[in-house]
Scaffold this motif. Structure first.
Motif: not given
Length: 296
Positions: A153, A155-157, A163, A231-234
């Protein structure tokens, strides 16, 4: 002939050789262990997947013929994990030989970057195969072979390439390592430590998780044609379209090029699932959202 008592397979991924994964295998290998780290070479991993699967199958078959009674373990990273899932799914007679399987940053649920490269599934090199969802295949294996999934991890996701969501599997033990990128998951000391900890005590496959509204929704959207874990980044760009009685919510977001995303948040507002579909499957996603609102 050395008195081996364990076979340890170690498989590299895309645009790589067997050097880093071979080093990792030797770092974690117990005494009297035979390390087998096939080199698929750099260029062939960019194109067709079938020859790569065949090479993995051949390496397993050869080792099992040479050492017919010795138990085995396997470590595979990224594309290497996909190759191993494919190979094992074709040979369930091998499963009883394996004490464990370790998957490092492997996009078993489908790699979102691969879908971006090949959004319509036209067959652009290895991207077509990396974007496929092999979760159903993998979970038949993880229900039998004790499996550790390690995700990075940064990028946060995800790990900058895969991902986190795409690595998760039912029945598998899961570990997410903050600050570990996709390339570094082969060499980071925390990964070797995690593998040794996993092997330190006998393991059995984890039971299937208890069914909840959240798990039903995730399984419902994973069945949408063309969907890919993301990814959950958005997540924080998304708009809530429906909130269930327990606080679980569905949220959607469309990016600048018109790609539709679905997010599922728990009652605390934390993202539990993120995915997207290509343009040709947007209608199917909208229908799945309507069905979820009506029937769950």
């Amino acid at each position: 002939m050395p008195p081996y008592n364990l076979l340890l397979f170690s498989q590299h991924g895309m645009t790589d050789t067997n050097q880093a994964m071979g080093t990792l295998a030797h770092q974690v290998a117990p005494p009297q262990c035979c390390v087998i780290a096939p080199n698929l070479e750099y260029v062939p991993t960019l194109f067709a997947i079938e020859p790569l699967i065949c090479k993995v199958e051949q390496s397993i078959e050869l080792a099992f013929k040479q050492y017919p009674t010795i138990p085995a373990r396997a470590i595979a990273t990224s594309l290497g994990g996909i190759l191993w899932i494919e190979a094992l799914s074709r040979h369930p007679e091998w499963w009883q030989r394996f004490e464990s399987l370790v998957l490092l940053g492997s996009p078993i649920g489908g790699a979102d970057l691969a879908r971006i490269v090949d959004p319509l599934g036209w067959g652009i090199g290895i991207a077509k195969h990396l974007g496929e969802n092999r979760r159903a295949l993998a979970e038949r294996i993880t229900a039998v072979i004790p499996t550790l999934v390690v995700a990075g991890n940064t990028t946060g996701g995800g790990d900058g390439t895969v991902p986190i969501e795409a690595t998760k599997l039912n029945h598998a033990y899961f570990l997410c390592l903050d600050g570990v990128s996709h390339p570094d998951i082969r060499t980071h000391p925390a990964v070797a430590k995690a593998i040794l900890a996993f092997w330190s005590t006998p393991r059995t496959p984890r039971p299937a998780p208890k069914e909840t509204l959240l798990s039903k929704l995730i399984n419902h959207f994973r069945a949408v044609p063309g969907i890919t874990d993301a990814s959950e980044r958005d997540f924080f760009n998304a708009t809530t379209v429906f909130t269930f009685d327990d606080g679980t919510s569905l949220r959607t977001w469309t990016n600048l090029v018109g790609v539709d995303h679905i997010f599922i948040a728990n009652k605390h507002g934390r993202c539990e699932y993120a995915a997207f579909v290509g343009w040709v499957h947007s209608v199917g996603l909208r229908q799945a959202i309507d069905k979820a609102i009506m029937h769950f």
